[in-house]
Scaffold this active site. Sequence first.
Site, short mmCIF file in Angstrom:
data_model
loop_
_atom_site.label_atom_id
_atom_site.label_comp_id
_atom_site.label_asym_id
_atom_site.label_seq_id
_atom_site.Cartn_x
_atom_site.Cartn_y
_atom_site.Cartn_z
N ARG A 24 0.75 -1.39 -0.08
CA ARG A 24 -0.41 0.08 0.48
C ARG A 24 1.27 1.75 0.16
O ARG A 24 1.15 1.98 0.44
CB ARG A 24 -0.84 0.34 1.04
N ARG A 28 -3.45 5.94 1.26
CA ARG A 28 -4.13 7.75 1.92
C ARG A 28 -2.79 8.70 2.36
O ARG A 28 -3.34 9.52 2.93
CB ARG A 28 -5.01 7.25 2.37
N ARG A 37 -6.79 11.38 -5.84
CA ARG A 37 -8.51 10.61 -5.70
C ARG A 37 -9.36 11.06 -5.44
O ARG A 37 -10.91 10.62 -5.66
CB ARG A 37 -7.88 9.94 -3.89
N ASP A 74 -7.14 -2.95 -6.94
CA ASP A 74 -7.55 -3.45 -6.31
C ASP A 74 -8.12 -5.30 -6.20
O ASP A 74 -7.96 -5.36 -7.17
CB ASP A 74 -9.03 -3.30 -6.03
N TYR A 150 -15.09 -12.45 0.11
CA TYR A 150 -15.42 -10.99 0.21
C TYR A 150 -16.83 -11.20 -1.06
O TYR A 150 -17.44 -10.86 -0.82
CB TYR A 150 -14.47 -10.36 -0.90
#
Length: 343
Positions: A24, A28, A37, A74, A150
């Site tokens: 990552r 962020r 973003r 992702d 998921y």
Amino acid sequence: MGLPIMLQALDGHVPKRTPIWMMRQAGRYLPEYRAVREKAGDFLSLCYTPDHAVEVTLQPIRRFGFDAAILFSDILVVPHALGCSLTFEAGEGPRLVPVTNAAELAALREELDPGKIDRVFEAVARIRAELPREMALLGFCGAPWTVATYMVAGRGTPDQAPARLVSFIDPPFFAALIDRLVETSARYLIGQFRAGADAVQIFDSWAGVLDPEAFRRWTIDPIRRIVAAVRAEVPGARIIAFPKGATLSGLTELVQATGVNGVGLDWTADRRATRYALGGKCALQGNLDPLALIAGGKALDGAIDALMEDFHGAAHIFNLGHGIRPETPIAHVERMIARVRGS
């Protein structure tokens, strides 16, 4: 120019210095990421718009000079490209329409939608063209088990119990779902290699919730099949597996069964025992606790020094034991890189 040091380590050699990247690393915690973003409008647009994906992939390379860039995307791109409805809710994570039986699986595509996936391959090619040759480019996918968790639950849950339950109640359906993900994930990784990726990582973020037999069936065997399928078309493909939460015996069995070039270790792994069991069999990647990176100061320095000592002389890739957290101070990342590189 010689082989990038990241790839040297994956080939089992000990480079002149330890290669470093972070899971990552485009994310962020970086203000420049947050700006892109916001411009993209939503997370999937960020993933599927090559201009955006290229930019955010390169941002941490420009700022920190890591030894590898990893494609910004992702793990749920694969089910999305199979026809699963997917959204990302602010502060809530992914939301999918659950796939819980054979009929719902049959309603999905058998192959990845090129209208979606070709944009990812375009981004890979453009990133590779912009990266210096001494920096490796990593592609990735989610492992079938983790992606299936998921898909079955429609979201992340504390221990992914919905998928575990379905695997007990309806093994034929769950095996068919895993098969679909094995086949399409292999095609996805092959496409990334052909577009310019130097190596790939298979993220099995929920491997640690499986018992030993289920780990063999749902983590080891699908990864083994993906590795075999990829190398059948990309001979010598360099592949890292990251089965978060796996036991040492599980890691050892996975490496032996799959032949991966490297294995990612989470922060709970016993480094010395892992090196004793797997040193010389594959590269070892990890495994700084992301919270130590947030803490900074002497706590960070001590954790880095202990890690580097444990892996000294091994084919080692410095990384975190999981992804960097959004609240991590940039100055701590700079301090970590300087200490790993001895400057």
